[in-house]
Write an enzyme that holds these catalytic residues in place. Structure first.
Site, PDB file in Angstrom:
ATOM      1  N   SER A   1      -2.821  -7.741   2.984  1.00 41.40           N
ATOM      2  CA  SER A   1      -3.089  -7.561   4.247  1.00 41.40           C
ATOM      3  C   SER A   1      -3.554  -8.911   4.908  1.00 41.40           C
ATOM      4  CB  SER A   1      -4.254  -6.717   4.678  1.00 41.40           C
ATOM      5  OG  SER A   1      -3.787  -5.367   4.098  1.00 41.40           O
TER       6      SER A   1
ATOM      7  N   ARG B   1      -1.944  -5.963  -8.391  1.00 46.35           N
ATOM      8  CA  ARG B   1      -0.790  -6.864  -8.191  1.00 46.35           C
ATOM      9  C   ARG B   1      -0.710  -7.824  -8.980  1.00 46.35           C
ATOM     10  NH1 ARG B   1      -3.356  -7.473  -2.288  1.00 46.35           N
ATOM     11  NH2 ARG B   1      -4.962  -7.083  -3.534  1.00 46.35           N
TER      12      ARG B   1
ATOM     13  N   HIS C   1       0.970  -1.175  -0.202  1.00 50.93           N
ATOM     14  CA  HIS C   1       0.000   0.048   0.116  1.00 50.93           C
ATOM     15  C   HIS C   1       0.796   1.137  -0.017  1.00 50.93           C
ATOM     16  CE1 HIS C   1      -3.270  -2.757   2.136  1.00 50.93           C
ATOM     17  NE2 HIS C   1      -3.629  -2.235   1.102  1.00 50.93           N
TER      18      HIS C   1
ATOM     19  N   LYS D   1     -15.939  -7.522   4.223  1.00 56.48           N
ATOM     20  CA  LYS D   1     -15.080  -8.313   4.912  1.00 56.48           C
ATOM     21  C   LYS D   1     -14.866  -7.867   6.455  1.00 56.48           C
ATOM     22  CE  LYS D   1     -11.387  -6.752   1.828  1.00 56.48           C
ATOM     23  NZ  LYS D   1     -10.128  -7.105   1.065  1.00 56.48           N
TER      24      LYS D   1
HETATM   25  P1  ADP Z   1      -6.979  -6.120   0.087  1.00 59.68           P
HETATM   26  O1  ADP Z   1      -7.410  -5.974  -1.381  1.00 59.68           O
HETATM   27  O2  ADP Z   1      -5.399  -6.843   0.211  1.00 59.68           O
HETATM   28  O3  ADP Z   1      -8.050  -6.417   1.156  1.00 59.68           O
HETATM   29  P2  ADP Z   1      -7.257  -3.193   0.558  1.00 59.68           P
HETATM   30  O4  ADP Z   1      -8.556  -3.329   0.128  1.00 59.68           O
HETATM   31  O5  ADP Z   1      -6.651  -2.656   1.689  1.00 59.68           O
HETATM   32  O6  ADP Z   1      -6.511  -4.762   0.720  1.00 59.68           O
HETATM   33  O7  ADP Z   1      -6.465  -2.680  -0.863  1.00 59.68           O
HETATM   34  C1  ADP Z   1      -6.769  -1.288  -1.305  1.00 59.68           C
HETATM   35  C2  ADP Z   1      -5.833  -1.255  -2.514  1.00 59.68           C
HETATM   36  O8  ADP Z   1      -4.762  -1.671  -2.448  1.00 59.68           O
HETATM   37  C3  ADP Z   1      -6.518  -2.119  -3.695  1.00 59.68           C
HETATM   38  O9  ADP Z   1      -6.378  -1.452  -4.936  1.00 59.68           O
HETATM   39  C4  ADP Z   1      -5.493  -3.284  -3.735  1.00 59.68           C
HETATM   40  O10 ADP Z   1      -5.464  -3.961  -4.988  1.00 59.68           O
HETATM   41  C5  ADP Z   1      -4.135  -2.372  -3.388  1.00 59.68           C
HETATM   42  N1  ADP Z   1      -3.200  -3.224  -2.925  1.00 59.68           N
HETATM   43  C6  ADP Z   1      -3.350  -4.255  -1.796  1.00 59.68           C
HETATM   44  N2  ADP Z   1      -2.200  -4.916  -1.390  1.00 59.68           N
HETATM   45  C7  ADP Z   1      -1.302  -4.219  -2.447  1.00 59.68           C
HETATM   46  C8  ADP Z   1       0.044  -4.443  -2.735  1.00 59.68           C
HETATM   47  N3  ADP Z   1       0.866  -5.268  -2.201  1.00 59.68           N
HETATM   48  N4  ADP Z   1       0.676  -3.784  -3.747  1.00 59.68           N
HETATM   49  C9  ADP Z   1      -0.226  -2.890  -4.440  1.00 59.68           C
HETATM   50  N5  ADP Z   1      -1.316  -2.683  -4.300  1.00 59.68           N
HETATM   51  C10 ADP Z   1      -1.999  -3.358  -3.145  1.00 59.68           C
END
Ligand code: ADP
Length: 166
Positions: free
Chosen positions: A131, A93, A20, A44
């Site tokens: 995460s 990703r 992130h 979730k």
């Molecule tokens: P997740 O999709 O893992 O539940 P979030 O909802 O917090 O996580 O994700 C918010 C944004 O950050 C989404 O666009 C998700 O694709 C992106 N994101 C999550 N992890 C990564 C990562 N390792 N690298 C790049 N983008 C990420």
């Protein structure tokens, strides 16, 4: 003077990872301000409460000029209007992220024709990082150095230390 260009980076951030953070840095290179928008009522169930997730984001982005942290409930397009955001930032990703992200981006544009989504790719070393995976690893005592910042690691360890499993 031109109006500042604001990007909104929405997510659950349960917790914020270095993936992130990588996206936040990339977004700051293109936009004047980045509002990290934490979903307050995720589909979730989150491990960390909303204030904990927001506090960690504030802590690990401290000193990064142009970053703001906010929370929202309801439609992202409404939040985008409220903060006068120009674009939504999403991280990609892998191809597996694409289908869902593509759907969301087009639905958001249908709801608000000005809502553009910009996809950014993190450094390769974060492409497998999520995460949920970090939580799994910490929960079972594994090493997450380099995947999350030390304050995040501490909070997760503390959460799982207190948790009781049956
Ligand atoms: P997740 O999709 O893992 O539940 P979030 O909802 O917090 O996580 O994700 C918010 C944004 O950050 C989404 O666009 C998700 O694709 C992106 N994101 C999550 N992890 C990564 C990562 N390792 N690298 C790049 N983008 C990420």
């Amino acid at each position: 003077m031109n109006r500042q260009r604001r990007a909104v980076y929405p997510g659950t951030f349960d917790p914020i990872t270095n993936g992130h953070l990588d996206i936040i840095h990339r977004a700051l290179a293109v936009f004047d301000c980045v509002t990290v928008a934490v979903i307050s009522n995720p589909a979730k169930k989150a491990l960390l409460a909303l204030p904990e997730r927001m506090a960690l984001i504030r802590r690990v982005t401290h000193g990064l000029r142009g970053v703001e942290v906010a929370s929202f409930d309801g439609l992202l397009v409404d939040f985008l209007r409220t903060v006068r955001g120009d674009v939504v930032i999403r991280g990609l990703r892998a191809i597996s992220d694409f289908e869902y992200e593509f759907q969301m981006a087009l639905m958001n544009r249908r709801l608000n024709r000005h809502a553009e989504t910009v996809f950014m790719m993190p450094d390769e070393k974060y492409t497998y990082l999520s995460s949920s995976l970090v939580k799994e690893v910490v929960r079972f005592g594994g090493q997450v150095r380099g995947l999350v910042t030390p304050p995040v690691e501490r909070v997760l360890k503390e959460k799982f230390r207190k948790a009781v499993y049956f």
